[in-house]
Scaffold this active site. Structure first.
Site, PDB file in Angstrom:
ATOM      1  N   CYS A  15       0.833  -1.192   0.000  1.00  0.00           N
ATOM      2  CA  CYS A  15       0.000   0.000   0.000  1.00  0.00           C
ATOM      3  C   CYS A  15       0.872   1.248   0.000  1.00  0.00           C
ATOM      4  CB  CYS A  15      -0.919   0.001   1.233  1.00  0.00           C
ATOM      5  SG  CYS A  15      -2.230   1.251   1.170  1.00  0.00           S
ATOM      6  N   TYR A  21      -4.977   1.672  11.691  1.00  0.00           N
ATOM      7  CA  TYR A  21      -5.820   0.559  12.131  1.00  0.00           C
ATOM      8  C   TYR A  21      -5.886  -0.601  11.137  1.00  0.00           C
ATOM      9  CZ  TYR A  21      -8.770   3.163   8.933  1.00  0.00           C
ATOM     10  OH  TYR A  21      -9.234   3.833   7.832  1.00  0.00           O
ATOM     11  N   SER A 122     -12.183   4.956  -0.043  1.00  0.00           N
ATOM     12  CA  SER A 122     -11.995   5.014   1.409  1.00  0.00           C
ATOM     13  C   SER A 122     -11.783   6.452   1.872  1.00  0.00           C
ATOM     14  CB  SER A 122     -10.795   4.155   1.820  1.00  0.00           C
ATOM     15  OG  SER A 122     -11.038   2.795   1.544  1.00  0.00           O
ATOM     16  N   CYS A 261     -21.973 -16.791   7.360  1.00  0.00           N
ATOM     17  CA  CYS A 261     -21.043 -16.454   6.289  1.00  0.00           C
ATOM     18  C   CYS A 261     -21.482 -17.089   4.976  1.00  0.00           C
ATOM     19  CB  CYS A 261     -19.632 -16.927   6.643  1.00  0.00           C
ATOM     20  SG  CYS A 261     -18.926 -16.058   8.057  1.00  0.00           S
ATOM     21  N   ASP A 277     -11.988 -12.262   3.593  1.00  0.00           N
ATOM     22  CA  ASP A 277     -10.930 -11.255   3.638  1.00  0.00           C
ATOM     23  C   ASP A 277     -10.392 -11.073   5.050  1.00  0.00           C
ATOM     24  OD1 ASP A 277      -9.280  -9.268   2.628  1.00  0.00           O
ATOM     25  OD2 ASP A 277     -10.759  -7.682   2.903  1.00  0.00           O
TER      26      ASP A 277
END
Length: 367
Positions: A15, A21, A122, A261, A277
């Site tokens: 990234c 976080y 985001s 799930c 994920d």
């Protein structure tokens, strides 16, 4: 066969930002191989080939990270080409990209628009809150750059929504943030509670939410949403729109609101497959699309009992008057109770705080 869901990590956990976080940084540090680097075109082809040829009706491909745009736009052009090459049965294909927006430019927007990608952008609140949590690796602020990306997506008509991670600062200042989003025309929103480190006690980090904080946050945000709903100008907020739909008798589309799930295929850059994920650890490995067929991966999913575990809710949860809408929440927020052998949601109190205030209104309005 239900629609196949595939989530790929083209750049593994790499990234260009360093968010305080980040749950995936936590996961990478708890497995044998932290980063798998960039996904090769051969692996991309195998993922699409093996899933597309098994699909019936529809298939969805989502790209996440880390930051997926680090892999470069040519990778995504190749993905679309492979989808067309292996779509032998007229399958409906949905593509989505979750991005921090830092690399989005006009070329990206043209591509995303032409190929009907849904983009998740985001953003964590106002500039003050966002820049406190989401900086580049060299410590630079990112809010203004991300807002420019949102403007480009808007200019080119790309469908996008805003994804906000709820930390204590976000929860405390939700009114200010809500009106900031409205002012900017960000009418499609999703809020997700910040994840605590996997396998560690909840509520122990600086960014951890307490159940009380999260419950009050949900109630205050819904009050803002409902006020605008009465005026016919409410934004789409995924969690609330699902509650409204569930009250009206429709099944929820959000994974964390189904109670159990679903079948997902989350693919790391080397082709390895995991059920979620939030659980991309060695013990949850289902196979690898470079070597294994989907049938093997599905058998392995049953062997580890991942979906079955999500059904092991405390009986008190199922008997709760709010269960029809709550469903016990996401498995990732559940903690094992050794005395009962069942799982209890860390945010149970949060949902009770919210539904104590709003359940009657939701059921009366939309049931």
């Amino acid at each position: 066969m239900p629609p196949i869901s595939v989530l790929m990590k083209p750049a593994s956990g790499m990234c260009n930002m360093r968010c305080e976080y980040c749950f995936y940084c936590d996961e990478m540090g708890k497995r044998t191989t932290e980063s798998f680097g960039f996904m090769s075109e051969e692996t991309l082809k195998n993922v699409i080939r093996r899933t597309m040829l098994r699909a019936e009706g529809a298939i969805s491909y989502a790209y996440q990270g880390g930051e997926p745009t680090l892999r470069g736009i040519d990778f995504f052009k190749k993905a679309v080409a492979y989808q067309k090459q292996y779509n032998k049965n007229g399958i409906r294909v949905n593509n989505a990209l979750q991005t921090n927006g830092y690399l989005i430019d006009e070329e990206w927007c043209l591509f995303l628009k032409e190929n009907h990608f849904l983009v998740g952008l985001s953003v964590d609140g106002t500039a003050e809150h966002h820049d406190a949590l989401r900086r580049t690796k060299t410590g630079e602020n990112t809010f203004d750059r991300v807002c420019l990306s949102a403007g480009l997506l808007e200019k080119y008509g790309v469908d996008y929504n805003i994804l906000t991670v709820v930390t204590p600062g976000i929860a405390e200042n939700i009114e200010e943030i809500y009106w900031e989003y409205q002012r900017r025309g960000w009418h499609y929103q999703q809020y997700i509670a910040c994840l605590d480190p996997l396998g560690e006690p909840c509520g122990k980090t600086a960014y951890s939410l307490t159940p009380e904080e999260y419950g009050q946050f949900l109630g205050r945000l819904f009050a803002l949403w409902y006020q605008d709903y009465q005026k016919g100008r409410q934004p789409y907020i995924r969690q609330f729109d699902n509650y409204v739909g569930m009250a009206a008798g429709y099944p929820p589309e959000a994974c964390d609101q189904r109670g159990t799930c679903g079948i997902q295929n989350v693919v790391e850059a080397d082709g390895s497959v995991y059920p979620c994920d939030f659980y991309m650890l060695d013990e949850y490995l289902l196979g690898n699309f470079n070597t294994d067929r989907l049938e093997y991966i599905d058998r392995r999913r049953k062997e580890i009992g991942f979906i079955e575990r999500s059904c092991q809710l405390n009986p008190e949860c199922r008997e709760c008057r709010y269960y029809r809408l709550c469903r016990g929440g996401c498995q990732r927020h559940r903690e094992y109770n050794a005395e009962t052998g069942m799982y209890e949601n860390y945010f149970c109190k949060a949902y009770r705080i919210f539904f104590d205030r709003w359940h009657e209104k939701i059921m009366a309005e939309w049931n």
